[in-house]
Structures are given as structure tokens and as C-alpha cells.
Motif scaffolding. Sequence first.
Motif, short mmCIF file in Angstrom:
data_model
loop_
_atom_site.label_atom_id
_atom_site.label_comp_id
_atom_site.label_asym_id
_atom_site.label_seq_id
_atom_site.Cartn_x
_atom_site.Cartn_y
_atom_site.Cartn_z
N VAL A 26 0.86 -1.18 0.00
CA VAL A 26 0.00 0.00 0.00
C VAL A 26 0.89 1.23 0.00
N LEU A 27 0.57 2.16 -0.92
CA LEU A 27 1.30 3.43 -0.98
C LEU A 27 0.47 4.51 -0.33
N GLY A 28 1.06 5.19 0.64
CA GLY A 28 0.33 6.28 1.29
C GLY A 28 1.31 7.30 1.83
N TRP A 29 0.89 8.06 2.83
CA TRP A 29 1.78 9.05 3.43
C TRP A 29 1.94 8.74 4.92
N GLU A 30 3.12 9.04 5.43
CA GLU A 30 3.33 8.95 6.89
C GLU A 30 3.81 10.30 7.40
N ALA A 31 3.83 10.45 8.72
CA ALA A 31 4.26 11.72 9.30
C ALA A 31 5.72 11.96 8.95
N GLY A 32 6.06 13.21 8.59
CA GLY A 32 7.44 13.55 8.27
C GLY A 32 8.18 13.98 9.52
N THR A 33 9.38 14.53 9.34
CA THR A 33 10.19 14.94 10.48
C THR A 33 9.54 16.08 11.25
N PHE A 34 9.04 17.07 10.51
CA PHE A 34 8.42 18.23 11.16
C PHE A 34 6.93 18.27 10.84
N TRP A 35 6.21 19.06 11.62
CA TRP A 35 4.75 19.02 11.50
C TRP A 35 4.23 19.45 10.13
N TYR A 36 5.06 20.21 9.38
CA TYR A 36 4.62 20.67 8.07
C TYR A 36 5.09 19.74 6.94
N GLN A 37 5.50 18.55 7.31
CA GLN A 37 5.94 17.59 6.30
C GLN A 37 5.19 16.28 6.46
N SER A 38 4.70 15.75 5.36
CA SER A 38 4.29 14.34 5.34
C SER A 38 5.13 13.72 4.25
N THR A 39 5.30 12.44 4.31
CA THR A 39 6.24 11.83 3.38
C THR A 39 5.72 10.46 2.91
N PRO A 40 6.00 10.09 1.68
CA PRO A 40 5.46 8.84 1.16
C PRO A 40 5.94 7.63 1.96
N ILE A 41 5.09 6.64 2.06
CA ILE A 41 5.47 5.40 2.73
C ILE A 41 4.92 4.22 1.94
N LEU A 42 5.69 3.16 1.95
CA LEU A 42 5.30 1.92 1.27
C LEU A 42 5.08 0.87 2.36
N ILE A 43 3.88 0.38 2.43
CA ILE A 43 3.55 -0.56 3.51
C ILE A 43 3.33 -1.95 2.97
N ARG A 44 3.98 -2.94 3.60
CA ARG A 44 3.81 -4.33 3.18
C ARG A 44 3.16 -5.17 4.27
N GLN A 45 3.25 -4.71 5.52
CA GLN A 45 2.69 -5.46 6.64
C GLN A 45 1.48 -4.71 7.20
N ALA A 46 0.42 -5.44 7.45
CA ALA A 46 -0.81 -4.81 7.95
C ALA A 46 -0.56 -4.02 9.24
N GLU A 47 0.36 -4.53 10.07
CA GLU A 47 0.58 -3.84 11.36
C GLU A 47 1.24 -2.47 11.17
N ASP A 48 1.83 -2.23 10.00
CA ASP A 48 2.43 -0.93 9.76
C ASP A 48 1.41 0.11 9.27
N ALA A 49 0.18 -0.35 9.01
CA ALA A 49 -0.83 0.55 8.43
C ALA A 49 -1.13 1.73 9.35
N ASP A 50 -0.86 1.58 10.65
CA ASP A 50 -1.14 2.68 11.58
C ASP A 50 -0.16 3.83 11.42
N LYS A 51 0.84 3.63 10.57
CA LYS A 51 1.76 4.74 10.31
C LYS A 51 1.15 5.73 9.32
N LEU A 52 0.11 5.30 8.60
CA LEU A 52 -0.48 6.17 7.58
C LEU A 52 -1.07 7.43 8.20
N VAL A 53 -0.91 8.55 7.52
CA VAL A 53 -1.53 9.80 7.99
C VAL A 53 -2.29 10.47 6.84
#
Lengths: 296, 335
Positions: A26-53
Motif C-alpha cells: 500500500v502506498l500512502g503518506w506517513e508523518a514527516g520529520t516536522f509538523w509541516y511535512q508528510s512523506t510517502p510510505i510503502l507498507i507491506r505489513q498490515a501492522e504498519d498501516a497505523d503509520k499512515l496519515v
Amino acid sequence: MNQEAIQTKMRQRAKELLNSGAVTMVLGWEAGTFWYQSTPILIRQAEDADKLVWNDFCQNNLSKYLLDFRFTNEKIALFLKGCDSRAFNRLLQDKQIEREKTYIIGIPCEGMKDHRLAQSKNEGDDLPLAKICQSCRYPNPVIYDELLTEEVTPRQKIVDFSDVEAIEQMSADERYEFWQKEHTKCIRCYACRNVCPACNCRKCIFDQATSGWNSKDVNASENQFYAMTRAIHIAGRCIECGQCEYVCPANIPIMLMNKKLIKDIDLLFGDYDAGLSIEGQPPLGHFEKDDPEEFM
Amino acid sequence: MQILEKSKLDDFLQMLAKHQPVIVPTDVDGLSQYAPYQAQMTLLLDGKPTVSPKGIFLPQTEAIYRFKAQGKNLLIAEMENQQTPQVLFFVRHCDVQGIVCLDKVFMSPEYTDQQYAKKREITTIFALRCNGSKESCFCTSMGVDPEKANPAAADVEVYDLGDQFAFEALNERGEKVLSQAAELLSNQDNVILPPVPERKLQLKTEGLPEKLSTTFDAPIWNDFMFKCLGCGTCTYLCPTCHCFDINNKLRGEDGLKLRTWDSCMFDEYTLMAGGHQPRTGKKERIRNRFLHKLQYFYEKHQMFLCVGCGRCLTKCPMNIDISKFVQQVMKEESR
């Protein structure tokens, strides 16, 4: 639906799709380093889905990443905003990606916030929408397998060309000076090209230094040659996501040039919005006998 | 120390500019960078410019020599390089350290790059001690002292006292430049220096190079490579990245040999003449960039090739964050 509810739903759908085996990533976004950044994330494990923002800074257009997976047979789910979905269609129309290998979760988008201004503000401060989002005509995905929320109202109905017209009204010398100044700032990092969903040549001419087409020296002339070649190459294919301007470290108003070409295409070939559907061909991707050819 | 009222800064810079060109941090058409000083210019005294000062010493494009082909003869003409002194103003300690890193490469005991060395020789550097800290600053973790500029590159240390600047010459060259505007300066002993704020971002870096030496095949690279665009933003804004390419520019019989910046994040970098590309993808490129900064350079010079300025953290379009990488490596067991 508010952002938090959308985010909850995003995570839930990602988990379901991964758990059921419908997709392998699943391709989505996760929280970036600072509050004004979000950054792409590639998820392969269902338990990582909570990283999505899902927040005010999920600018990155995820469609372009599909090019990295051209040669895998895995099925990918990805979240697409209105502009991202037009990018998806563009890549589909160019036969760069395969529809069957993707599962699109559309997110009707209320617009992203101005991330540059945000850097001088504090979290929670009021921020205007990013410039490109203020004039968005297609906030709702135009291609999807499912929509996460109900559709939203477009912020504009017709393209606002007032900024382009202001440049057109300049004298040729003024215009030259304007662009000369802007392109002098260019550091030739090629972020605008690399992020652009309309740029998908297997080998870009600017990656062939020995060919002699373009020199690696950075000056206004070479920079302008790069900027204009890039703009002309995507004429009729720009889907107005504004990613080029978003990523430019030198703050060059790249969309201004893209919009001028959109205006010219409309004028020469009739109104055309790239990436709305995969039917037909882009204006510069085919020819008609009565095409304007005043230069011949 | 010598004190200058801030209200007199413009007079001070103008006075120095009579003797030699003065380069200052400022905004040029919407991009902050180091540029030639002009009277009444708005200076950037808070934070640091987007474009680092490395281009003063290693320009993005630099002519090395001219050549002319006449029949079977090749004539080579050296370029006329700037010989006159210049002053570079308000360089933050992280960027001063960046210049020290470049010195290691271009003025090493084995080889001195004449053009680089000349620019270093003619340039007097005024460092500016930090009076704040951005959320992206992590210089202290990378061996930079925010209290004291590295004297290997800085000639004068400048302290921001609020309404005044205090200047402290670190060597004779610095003293000489300060003496050009002596009438605007007053001597003062026992200057109370404002405290330097703690860096908000602090990383554990002790033993990092050793730890990295076992990570070449670790899965961590996969997490970081996926989102990379392969653009040159990080390397071109970095105060220490120094890779370059040599090009010919031909116009009929006349030619110019150019040195231009290059980026290890580009497709063409490391491409060999026969067409073989040993670094095949994003993963290999990012790994090389991070390991060069945090391991290889350290092994050779006992200092990191990252000065913690934070430019890449905020400017990478995809937010690839070297500080997060360091944190993750230090946290994980070596794999």
C-alpha cells in the motif's frame, strides 16, 4: 468527514486489503520529520498501516512511484487525491502502468496547506491553502476503485489564467528579464522533472551529458534551455498537480510556464484537461488534418 | 573584543567594501544565498541561507582552462583567476565546518587543487555564532561547536549581542580586515556573551562509523530508498558535498574545460564509459551518500562529512532525513 476520521478509515482499509491478500503493498503518506511535512510510505505489513496519515501536508503525488514497480507483478493499493488521479490516468494513457495491477482508493481533497509559509509558523497557526490548491478544479478523484469519503466542491470552476495574462502583457524584454531572473536561481537539481508524472521518458535528454544537447554548466542560458524544454515536453500532458513548484528548492514559479502552455493548447486545439480520462489522445499526441500549422 | 553598534553595520560593510569585495547572506529574487554586498541591502542574520557558502570556494560552474585546436596543434590557455582578496560574512559554525571538510579534500597533503586553494587564500571568513536553533539543526551531534567556530577556516568570530556585534579576530588576516573599519569599532574587555541555545535535535553519534561499517547489506537501506526522487537537492544544497564533473564546451575551434558540480544521486553518476552502471538504483546511491558522509570520510579524516545544518531535512522534497537514519542505526543492533 474530518481529517482524523479519514485517516482512521485509511488505516482500516489498508489493513483489510493487506490482510485479505487483495494487494501486497500500500502506498500512502506517513508523518514527516516536522509538523509541516508528510512523506510517502510503502507498507507491506498490515501492522504498519497505523503509520499512515492524512493531514494538511500530504502533497506528494503517489502515482509517479508506480513507475518504480513497472516490472513487478505485485498488486499495489494507493491513495490518490484528485490531482494524483489525473496523474494516474496520464501514466495509464502513456501505457506506463497497468490498471489491473493497482487498486485505487480515492480521497476527495479539501486542499493542502502552504508548506513554505508553514516553516515560519507554529503548529496550529492558521495557514492558507497552497497556491496550486486554491485554484483546484478537480479535487475529486477521476479514477478509483473506491472513494474514502463523499465528494467535495471544486474550489474553482474555470482555470484562472490571470497570472499568465500578467506575464503576457509584459513587453518581450520585460518577459525575458523576468524569466532570466527566475532561471538564474535554478540549481539544476532536476527535482521538478523527477517528480513530474508527465515526465516518464526512459532516458531524459538532460541525463545524457555527453550528447552535447545540454551542457552541465549552470548559467541562465543553459538553465532556460532546460526549463523550457521541460515545459514544452509536458505541454498538453500537465495535470496541474503543482508538484514541480512544490519541490523546487529555488522557489521558481514553474507552474506559470506550465499554465501558459495549457492556455495555448486550449486556444489552438480547444479546451483540454490532461488526465481526466484515458479516452482519446492528448492534443500533441496525435494529429488531425485541420490542426493549426501556421509555422509551415 | 571589538564592538560595533548594529545600526552602523551598513557603514561598516561599506567601509570594508572600499578595500575588497564583500559577500553577505541575503535574499536574491526569492532564494537566500551568499551574494556580493551592496549598500542598504537586507541581510539575512537569522538562521542561514538555503544555498550554502561552498559555491564561493567550489563554484557550481568553473572554467579550468581554455583550449584552441588548430590543425594538429592544441593551444592551452590558463584561466585568469581572481587574485584580489574578498571577505565572506556571517557564516554559521556548521557552514564553517563545511569549509573545513572541503579543505580536507581540495587541500590535502597529497594534492592541492590550485583554484580552490586560491579562493581560500584570498577569502577572509567572518563566522557568526548562533543565537538560536532551528528545529532541523543538529550540528552538535556532528562534532560542530556552536560556541566556537572552527579556527581552521574562520578568521573572525562574530557574536550577536542584541543591539551590537562583537568581533573577535582569530588570526592576523582577520585583524587586518577589522582594522579597515577601526573608527567604527570600540574595544571592550569582558564582553558578556549570550548563551547558545541547546540544539533541539540531538543524536547519538559515538561509534557511528564503526556501526555503519557492518550495515552495507542491512535491510535499513530499503526503508530509506523507496521514496527518493533521485534529484540533486540534497547534494547541491549540502555545504560539504563536493563531487564534480569535468566537461568540454566546444565552439568551433575554441573550447573551454569546465568543472561543474555533480550529484551522486543522479542516474549518470558512476556511469562508466562502456555503459556499465555499478550503482544500479536508488538504494545503492543513497547508501553511498550516507556512508560517505558518516563512515568513509570519518575513517579517512576523523570527522563527519555532515555538519548537521539541516538543509536536506527541510529541503528534500520527499523528506529523506539523515538524522532519522542515524537515530535508527544507533538504535538497532548491528545486523
